[in-house]
Design an enzyme around this catalytic site. Structure first.
Site, PDB file in Angstrom:
ATOM      1  N   TYR A 141       0.821  -1.217   0.000  1.00 32.14           N
ATOM      2  CA  TYR A 141       0.000   0.000   0.000  1.00 32.14           C
ATOM      3  C   TYR A 141       0.857   1.269   0.000  1.00 32.14           C
ATOM      4  O   TYR A 141       0.407   2.315  -0.432  1.00 32.14           O
ATOM      5  CB  TYR A 141      -0.913   0.032   1.232  1.00 32.14           C
ATOM      6  CG  TYR A 141      -2.252  -0.618   1.046  1.00 32.14           C
ATOM      7  CD1 TYR A 141      -2.357  -1.907   0.560  1.00 32.14           C
ATOM      8  CD2 TYR A 141      -3.423   0.057   1.379  1.00 32.14           C
ATOM      9  CE1 TYR A 141      -3.591  -2.518   0.412  1.00 32.14           C
ATOM     10  CE2 TYR A 141      -4.667  -0.540   1.239  1.00 32.14           C
ATOM     11  CZ  TYR A 141      -4.739  -1.824   0.754  1.00 32.14           C
ATOM     12  OH  TYR A 141      -5.961  -2.417   0.614  1.00 32.14           O
ATOM     13  N   LYS A 192       3.175 -15.181   1.972  1.00 31.06           N
ATOM     14  CA  LYS A 192       3.340 -15.880   0.690  1.00 31.06           C
ATOM     15  C   LYS A 192       4.838 -16.131   0.542  1.00 31.06           C
ATOM     16  O   LYS A 192       5.481 -15.699  -0.419  1.00 31.06           O
ATOM     17  CB  LYS A 192       2.767 -15.014  -0.452  1.00 31.06           C
ATOM     18  CG  LYS A 192       2.662 -15.722  -1.788  1.00 31.06           C
ATOM     19  CD  LYS A 192       1.544 -16.762  -1.839  1.00 31.06           C
ATOM     20  CE  LYS A 192       1.607 -17.542  -3.150  1.00 31.06           C
ATOM     21  NZ  LYS A 192       0.630 -18.642  -3.208  1.00 31.06           N
ATOM     22  N   ASP A 224      -3.087 -18.098   0.192  1.00 31.89           N
ATOM     23  CA  ASP A 224      -4.131 -18.768  -0.599  1.00 31.89           C
ATOM     24  C   ASP A 224      -4.803 -19.859   0.232  1.00 31.89           C
ATOM     25  O   ASP A 224      -6.026 -19.981   0.269  1.00 31.89           O
ATOM     26  CB  ASP A 224      -3.570 -19.317  -1.927  1.00 31.89           C
ATOM     27  CG  ASP A 224      -2.275 -20.106  -1.758  1.00 31.89           C
ATOM     28  OD1 ASP A 224      -1.687 -20.120  -0.652  1.00 31.89           O
ATOM     29  OD2 ASP A 224      -1.826 -20.718  -2.749  1.00 31.89           O
ATOM     30  N   ASP A 248      -6.331  -6.855   4.140  1.00 32.54           N
ATOM     31  CA  ASP A 248      -7.495  -6.195   3.528  1.00 32.54           C
ATOM     32  C   ASP A 248      -8.457  -7.247   2.990  1.00 32.54           C
ATOM     33  O   ASP A 248      -9.661  -7.210   3.246  1.00 32.54           O
ATOM     34  CB  ASP A 248      -7.004  -5.274   2.397  1.00 32.54           C
ATOM     35  CG  ASP A 248      -8.153  -4.582   1.679  1.00 32.54           C
ATOM     36  OD1 ASP A 248      -9.053  -4.085   2.357  1.00 32.54           O
ATOM     37  OD2 ASP A 248      -8.130  -4.553   0.428  1.00 32.54           O
ATOM     38  N   ASP A 252     -12.211  -8.977   4.842  1.00 28.96           N
ATOM     39  CA  ASP A 252     -13.553  -8.935   4.238  1.00 28.96           C
ATOM     40  C   ASP A 252     -14.158 -10.342   4.202  1.00 28.96           C
ATOM     41  O   ASP A 252     -15.347 -10.521   4.480  1.00 28.96           O
ATOM     42  CB  ASP A 252     -13.507  -8.382   2.805  1.00 28.96           C
ATOM     43  CG  ASP A 252     -13.753  -6.865   2.756  1.00 28.96           C
ATOM     44  OD1 ASP A 252     -13.476  -6.196   3.773  1.00 28.96           O
ATOM     45  OD2 ASP A 252     -14.212  -6.368   1.717  1.00 28.96           O
TER      46      ASP A 252
HETATM   47  C1  IPM Z   1     -10.297  -1.088   4.278  1.00 29.16           C
HETATM   48  C2  IPM Z   1     -10.600  -0.450   2.950  1.00 29.16           C
HETATM   49  C3  IPM Z   1      -9.455   0.473   2.584  1.00 29.16           C
HETATM   50  C4  IPM Z   1      -8.198  -0.379   2.483  1.00 29.16           C
HETATM   51  C5  IPM Z   1      -9.667   1.292   1.302  1.00 29.16           C
HETATM   52  C6  IPM Z   1     -10.953   2.085   1.359  1.00 29.16           C
HETATM   53  C7  IPM Z   1      -8.510   2.195   1.020  1.00 29.16           C
HETATM   54  O1  IPM Z   1     -10.826  -1.421   1.990  1.00 29.16           O
HETATM   55  O2  IPM Z   1     -10.154  -0.361   5.279  1.00 29.16           O
HETATM   56  O3  IPM Z   1     -10.212  -2.312   4.335  1.00 29.16           O
HETATM   57  O4  IPM Z   1      -7.940  -0.993   1.447  1.00 29.16           O
HETATM   58  O5  IPM Z   1      -7.451  -0.422   3.452  1.00 29.16           O
HETATM   59 MG    MG Z   2     -10.883  -3.419   2.745  1.00 29.67          MG
END
Ligand code: IPM
Ligand code: MG
Length: 363
Positions: A141, A192, A224, A248, A252
């Site tokens: 990032y 990885k 993975d 990230d 999710d």
């Molecule tokens: C998160 C979001 C952010 C990230 C984006 C909005 C920049 O997806 O906080 O997980 O990738 O960190």
């Molecule tokens: Mg995110």
């Protein structure tokens, strides 16, 4: 001592869920005699509209003074066409990096009341309680060089750099091991290391830090496989620690195991424990302004704020208990309602939490 808290409502559903959260914070402060000053500032699209940049100097100055920050969400299609240097997401990345909020805690807890809302079979997720610790201010990032250029034969090229230093890995390792000690004493480090040098170092440093924590069990998993294991048997994990990009993505996936990303809070901490607290969900532009968003993730983020940055664990416990009560009563926003269950609005959900809090405080 008065706690200085900065509120960044942000974009999309951010302001709606933040209104409910502020009302909860004010109620808890009054009930427990907690002295707090709440200030407000702009971040993301709201800041771009007002000042032209996503992380204005005034916000930065206030953020650096604050003991804790509570954030709604940033971004939305309105700003998607802007130059990438002033997109709302830059504001979020900017404040994380500016305040060195390197340690991102993303718990995935399945409330037993919501087992039906998970896309996995109830027995796979019942009792799920895992914590993802995501490195938040390094990795691909932020790595340099990055950008666009063109190849000798005139093609456009985009590039990023995946880089971690030893000290960046060490500090997030310590955070993960320390947190594991308060839980089930198991850390799974995700990398990885079969392909990427930066993560070969990650694995090496994790092993070194682990020697200082003989009571904590460390395992390693390739990303993975980790993605697969999260869906196959998520209850095998206690604390997962990983880099910025893998975290990230995996967070999710872990969020969905719990049925709704609308339930999940997060904390982003610096070395001194100061932090920024935000729901894991985004700005949800598709439902913004309709008053139907679930405010619980932001309300639970406030609970984490009391616990991790303000050292007010009674406030944190009260909020978490109240949320549990509300779920027990079957009160559901659309995202967590199963089938034909009746759905409440954002403000009704907020009011239900406050009612449960009043009952808690009179006892
Ligand atoms: C998160 C979001 C952010 C990230 C984006 C909005 C920049 O997806 O906080 O997980 O990738 O960190
Ligand atoms: Mg995110």
């Amino acid at each position: 001592m008065s706690h200085r808290v900065l509120v960044l409502a942000g974009d999309g559903i951010g302001p709606e869920v933040m209104n409910e959260t502020i009302a909860v914070i004010e109620q808890v402060n009054a009930a427990l005699g907690i002295d707090m000053t709440l200030d407000h500032a702009l971040l993301g699209g709201a800041a771009i509209d007002a000042t032209g940049v996503p992380y204005p100097d005034e916000t930065a100055a206030k953020a650096r003074q604050a003991d804790a920050i509570i954030l709604g969400a940033v971004g939305g299609p309105k700003w998607d066409g802007l130059d990438r240097s002033i997109r709302p997401e830059k504001g979020l990345l900017g404040i994380r990096s500016d305040l060195q909020l390197f340690g991102n805690l993303r718990p995935a807890i399945l409330y037993p009341q919501l087992a039906q809302a998970s896309s996995l079979k109830p027995d796979l997720v019942a009792g799920l309680d895992l914590l993802i610790v995501r490195e938040l201010t390094g990795g691909i990032y932020f790595g340099q060089p990055r950008g666009f250029d063109s190849t000798e034969d005139g093609q456009r090229r985009g590039f990023n750099t995946y880089v971690y230093t030893e000290s960046e890995i060490k500090r997030v390792a310590h955070l993960a091991f320390d947190l594991a000690r308060k839980r089930d004493c198991r850390v799974c480090s995700v990398d990885k290391a079969n392909v990427l040098e930066a993560t070969m170092l990650w694995r090496e440093v994790m092993n070194e830090v682990a020697k200082e924590y003989p009571d904590v069990e460390l395992s390693h998993m390739y990303v993975d496989n980790a993605a697969m294991q999260l869906i196959r048997a998520p209850k095998q994990f206690d604390v997962m620690v990983t880099g910025n990009m893998f975290g990230d993505i995996l967070s999710d996936a872990a969020a969905m195991l719990t049925g709704s990303i609308g339930m999940l809070p997060s904390a982003s901490l610096d070395q001194a424990g100061r932090g920024m607290y935000e729901p894991c969900h985004g700005s949800a532009p598709d439902i913004a302004g309709q008053g139907i968003a679930n405010p619980l993730a932001t309300i639970l983020s406030a609970a984490m704020m009391y616990r991790y940055s303000l050292n007010e664990s009674a406030a944190a416990d009260a909020i978490e208990l109240a949320v549990g009560r509300v779920l027990d009563k079957g009160i559901r926003t659309g995202d967590i309602a199963a089938g034909d269950e009746p759905k409440v609005s954002t403000s009704e959900m907020g009011a239900s939490v406050r009612e449960a809090l009043s009952q808690h405080f009179v006892k």
